[in-house]
Write a protein that holds these residues in place. Sequence first.
Motif, PDB file in Angstrom:
ATOM      1  N   GLN A  79       0.836  -1.196   0.000  1.00 23.19           N
ATOM      2  CA  GLN A  79       0.000   0.000   0.000  1.00 23.19           C
ATOM      3  C   GLN A  79       0.879   1.258   0.000  1.00 23.19           C
ATOM      4  OE1 GLN A  79      -2.625  -0.246   3.295  1.00 23.19           O
ATOM      5  NE2 GLN A  79      -4.272   0.868   2.248  1.00 23.19           N
ATOM      6  N   ARG A 101       3.804  -2.166 -10.904  1.00 24.16           N
ATOM      7  CA  ARG A 101       2.513  -2.162 -11.584  1.00 24.16           C
ATOM      8  C   ARG A 101       2.756  -2.055 -13.079  1.00 24.16           C
ATOM      9  NH1 ARG A 101      -0.560  -4.181  -7.899  1.00 24.16           N
ATOM     10  NH2 ARG A 101      -0.543  -3.020  -5.957  1.00 24.16           N
ATOM     11  N   PRO A 102       1.758  -2.470 -13.891  1.00 19.83           N
ATOM     12  CA  PRO A 102       1.952  -2.362 -15.335  1.00 19.83           C
ATOM     13  C   PRO A 102       2.498  -0.995 -15.688  1.00 19.83           C
ATOM     14  CG  PRO A 102      -0.126  -3.402 -14.878  1.00 19.83           C
ATOM     15  CD  PRO A 102       0.474  -3.058 -13.550  1.00 19.83           C
ATOM     16  N   ARG A 180       7.818 -10.066  -7.974  1.00 16.10           N
ATOM     17  CA  ARG A 180       6.581  -9.354  -7.675  1.00 16.10           C
ATOM     18  C   ARG A 180       5.788 -10.227  -6.706  1.00 16.10           C
ATOM     19  NH1 ARG A 180       4.032  -6.126 -11.864  1.00 16.10           N
ATOM     20  NH2 ARG A 180       5.546  -7.109 -13.204  1.00 16.10           N
ATOM     21  N   ASP A 181       5.223  -9.616  -5.690  1.00 16.59           N
ATOM     22  CA  ASP A 181       4.522 -10.452  -4.714  1.00 16.59           C
ATOM     23  C   ASP A 181       3.030 -10.515  -5.025  1.00 16.59           C
ATOM     24  OD1 ASP A 181       3.371  -8.138  -3.882  1.00 16.59           O
ATOM     25  OD2 ASP A 181       4.106  -8.239  -1.816  1.00 16.59           O
ATOM     26  N   ALA A 182       2.279 -11.149  -4.144  1.00 16.08           N
ATOM     27  CA  ALA A 182       0.861 -11.373  -4.392  1.00 16.08           C
ATOM     28  C   ALA A 182       0.101 -10.064  -4.541  1.00 16.08           C
ATOM     29  CB  ALA A 182       0.271 -12.194  -3.254  1.00 16.08           C
ATOM     30  N   HIS A 183       0.647  -8.983  -3.994  1.00 17.37           N
ATOM     31  CA  HIS A 183      -0.039  -7.701  -4.108  1.00 17.37           C
ATOM     32  C   HIS A 183       0.303  -6.979  -5.399  1.00 17.37           C
ATOM     33  CE1 HIS A 183      -1.361  -8.123   0.036  1.00 17.37           C
ATOM     34  NE2 HIS A 183      -0.136  -8.531   0.299  1.00 17.37           N
ATOM     35  N   TRP A 186       6.759  -4.767  -6.803  1.00 18.87           N
ATOM     36  CA  TRP A 186       8.096  -5.351  -6.739  1.00 18.87           C
ATOM     37  C   TRP A 186       8.525  -5.535  -5.287  1.00 18.87           C
ATOM     38  CZ3 TRP A 186      10.382  -1.452 -10.709  1.00 18.87           C
ATOM     39  CH2 TRP A 186      10.123  -1.920 -12.002  1.00 18.87           C
TER      40      TRP A 186
END
Lengths: 782, 201
Positions: A79, A101-102, A180-183, A186
Motif C-alpha cells: 500500500q 505495476r503495469p 513481484r509479490d501477491a499484491h 516489486w
Amino acid sequence: MNRHLTAPRTAPWILLVWLLGLVLALGVLLMRGHVEADLARFMPDVAAESGLDLPAGAGPAGRLLLLGISGGGDATRAQASDALAERLQDLPAVTAVHNGRPRLDEASLDTLLDYRYLLSPAMEPGRLSGTALAEHLAVRRDDLAASVPALPRHLIPRDPSAESLALLDQLAAPRDAPRRDAHGVWVSRDGHQALLSLLTRAEGLDLDVQEALLAVIRAGFQDIAPGLVLEISGPAAVAVQARSTIRNEVMLFSTLASLTLAGLLWWLFRSLRPVWLAALPLGAGLLAGAALVTLVFGQIHGITLAFGITVLGVALDYPLHLFAHANRPASSPSGAADSLWPALALGAISTALVYALMALTAFTGMAQLGLFVLTGILVAALTTRFILPGLLGRTGLPEARLPAPAWLLDPPRAGRWLLGALVLGALVVLAITEPFPWEDDLSALNPVSEEQRRLDRHLRGELKLADVRHVLVLRADTVEQALARTEALTPALEDLRASGSVAGFDTAARILPSRATQETRRQSLPDADNLARDLRAAARDQGFREGAFQPFLDDLESARTQLPLTPQTLPPTLAEALAPLLMAQGETWLSLISLSGVTDPGALDGWVVRQDLPTLTHVDFKAHSEAVVTGFRDEALTRLAWGLLAVTVVLLVFTRSPGRSLRVLSAVGAGLILATAALLLLQVRLTLFHLVGLLLVTGLCLDYAVFFSRPLASLEDRRRNLGSVSACALSTALVFGLLALSALPVLRALGLTVLLGVIFSFLAAALLAQASPHSHPPQTSP
Amino acid sequence: MRRPELWALLLCLCLPGLVQGNDPGNNTDSEPAGLSAVLASMARDTPGRLAFTETRNDPMLEETQQLTGHLEFQPPDTLIRTVDGPRGETVRIEDNRLTVERGGQVRRELSLDEQPPLAGFAAAFRGLMGNDPATLQAHYEIELHGDPTDWELRLTPRDRTLARFLLGMEIHGGEGQLREILTREAGGHESHMRLEPAKGP
C-alpha cells in the motif's frame, strides 16, 4: 650581509600593502566565493577523457533512484509503495516512477496492440500462412480449455498468433523484472522489502536539485507510512551523501586541527598570545590561497579547502621558528626574523616550487590544491617575516618548553649508520614489492560509507539493473541508419551472448525496429482473400465458430495502411525507454548498446575487432577512469622528479654550498624512501593522494633539513634550532595523525602518509642534515 | 520471471476501465451472516477430493465442451485439479507455486501470480475448503443467500486486475457439500462445474 640592528616596528607601507591584500582577498571571496562539494568536479572528467561526449553522470543511469520500503506487513508495504508511487509521479522533478505495476499506460498499450504486425519480432514471412494459422489456432483452442492458457482468453479473437505476447516479451526482454509479490508490487527476493525505481528529470550531478528531491521523497513517505522505513540509493543519492560527508569532515577536521594546534602552542608557551599570533600568517595564507583559487578556477572545491587547510598547517612552522628564536635576551624579534629569513625563505620557496609543478596539472582538484598551497605558503612566510616581528614587541614571548630530544643535539655516529641501514632496507622493500600496489580505481577514493555502498549493491541486485561499466556505441548519420545498423549487429550480439562473454545486452532496435524492417513486415502480410480462406479452414478444423476471428481480420486490414512508427510517433512511455539508447550528438546519432554481466572484457574487445565496423566502439568506463588515474599518477611522479631537480638548483643557488645541499637532499631522499616503504609494509594500496602526501613530505623534510643544516656555531643556537624544528614536527604529526582518522579515504591517505613522512623526515634530517658532529664538535663553539 | 508483468499487461489489453493500481485486500466489510456456519459445515463434512463435470460455454466455439476430472484440497493450501481425457492435464497449486502436467510430464512450472484468473479460483476454493473466511473476504465481496442446508455464495473480485478478467463466481452447496461452481470470465467465457464426492482413490 647587511642588516638593521633593531627594527622593532614594521614599516608602515608594508603593513598597508599587507592589509590591502587581505581586504582584496576577502572581497574576492565575498563576491565570487563558491565552495564546490561535488566529488566529480574534483576528480578527472572520465567521460570527457573517453572521447565520447556522453551526458554528465553517465546520463540516464545517473538519474536513477532506487527505493526500498521495509517494516510492517507485506500488505502495508504494498500500500505504501502504491501511495508513494502515485505521489511521486505527480512531482515535476520526477520523469517516471515504477513500483511493479503495469508500466505502460492505456494509450501506449493500445498503440502497441494496433501496431503489433509491424513491431512484433515474430512477424517473419510465413508467420500467417495457412499451415502457421492452423498451428496458432490449435494452440488457441488449447488455451480455451486449459486452466493455464498461454494467451489471456479475451485476446484470442483479436490476436490468434499471439503477436501481442511476442511484442511485449520483446519489450520486457533485456532485463529480468524484479520479483513481484501477491499484491503485485516489486519486492526483494526474501519478500521483506517493497522496491521502486525512479527516474529524475534533473541530471544526477545536479546535487542541489537532487538533494531537494530526496528531502521531498522522504517527507512524502513520512506522511504516507510513518511506521515504515524508506531507504534510497542510486548515483544521485550516493553523491548527495558524499557531499554531506565531505562538508562534515571538512568542518570537523579543520576545527579539530585548529584546536589541536592552539592547544599545542599554548602548552609550549604557556600563553595565549602565540596562539593568535600564529593564526595570523596561517589566516592570511588561507585567505590569499582561497581567493586566488577562486579567481583562477571560478570556484574552490570543498576537498581543496579541507586539504589545503591541513597542508597549509605546515606554514605554522614559520611562526613557530620565529617564536622559538625571538625570546633570546640578546636579539629582538625582528633581529631573529632577519637571521631566520634565509632558511625560512629557502624552505618556503622550495616547498612552493614543488606545489607550483602540481598546480600545472590538468587534474582540477590537484591544480587547485597546488595553487592554494603555494600561495598560502608564500603569504604565510612573508607575513611571518614582515608582519609578525612588529607584533611581537621588544620582549618577544616567554621561553618555550621545546620538546627537543637532547641526544639529537649530538647524534651518536651509530645513528647515521642505523639510518643508512634502514634506508637500504627500505630500498630493498621498494625493489622487491612486485607488483607495485597502485590503486587505480577512482572509486577507492569515494567518500561513501561501506553501508551506503552495500545498500546500493543490494537494491541494484534486487531491481536487476544493468551493468553501467561497459557500453558499445554505434555511430550513424540518421536515426534510420542507427536503427538499421543496430539490427544488423543483433545476430552477432546474440552470438556474443551465447559465447558467455556477456550475460545480456539491450539495444534501441529492441524497442523500435527500423522503418525498413517495419515496411518489410507490412508488405509480407498475406492478402485478404488467402488469409480469409486459410483462417476459415483452420477455424473449422478446431471447432471455432464462423466469424469468431473477425476482430483479427479487421486489425490486419488496418495494419496494411499503417505508416511505420518513428521515435516521434512512438508512445511516450516507449519513447522514454528509447531515449537512453538512441541519442543525437551534434550531427551524428549514437546507438548505445548496454551490456550486462561482462565477464571477459578482452573477449568483448576481440569481438568488436572481428565485426570490423569503423562505427562501432567499446567504451569501458572503468578502464578509462583507470587510464586517466594512471596518467595523472605518472604525471605526478614526473612532476615530483622535476620538483626535486628544481629544488636542488634552488638549494645550490641559495646556500652556495654543495656539501650542505647534498646533506639536505639526502635527508629528503631518506625521508621519502622510508615513508614509502613503511606504507608498503602497512599493506596500503597507493593512490594519487598518497603521492600528494609524499609531495607534502618532501616540502616538510626540506624545511627540517634546511633548518638542521644551518651553520650554527653556538650550542645555545643549536639547542634552540633543534627545539623549534621538533615543535614544528610535533605539530604536523599531531594534525596529520588526526587526519589519518578521517572517514574520507582521501584525507586518510594524506594523513597516514604525512604522519609517517614527518617521523622519518625529522629523524633523517636530524641525523643527516647536520654537519657531522665531529667536524663541528659542540665543545668548540665560541 | 518476467511473465507476471506480461500477464498484467495483457490483461489490460482491450479491457475497458483500466485503472492503474489496485486495492490490497484490506476490507472493512462485515462478514455476511451465516458464512462461518456454512464454512464450518463444509470443513466438517466435505471430503478433500471431489469429482467434477465441467461444461464450458464459449462464444468462440461451435459446441459446448464437457470436461471431467477431480478437484483435491490438501490442508493447509494445496490444490490439485486433474482433467481426464485427450486434453487432460494436472494443475497443482502449492502456496504460490503452480505446476502444470500434461501427458504425464511436467510442462510448466510457474508462479500463481502469473495467472490471475487461476489465482482467483484458488483463493475461492482454498477459502471454502480450508474454512478460511478471512481469505475469502480478502479477495472477494461476498453475498450469501439461503441457509446451511441449501446456500448460494456470489463472489465478486475486489482486486481490479482480477476483476477485469474474472467477472464473478457463483457457488452452490448445502448440508456440508459443495455442489456447483459457476465461473464467468470476460469475453463471454463461462464454466459450470458440478461437484460430488469422489469415488475410489
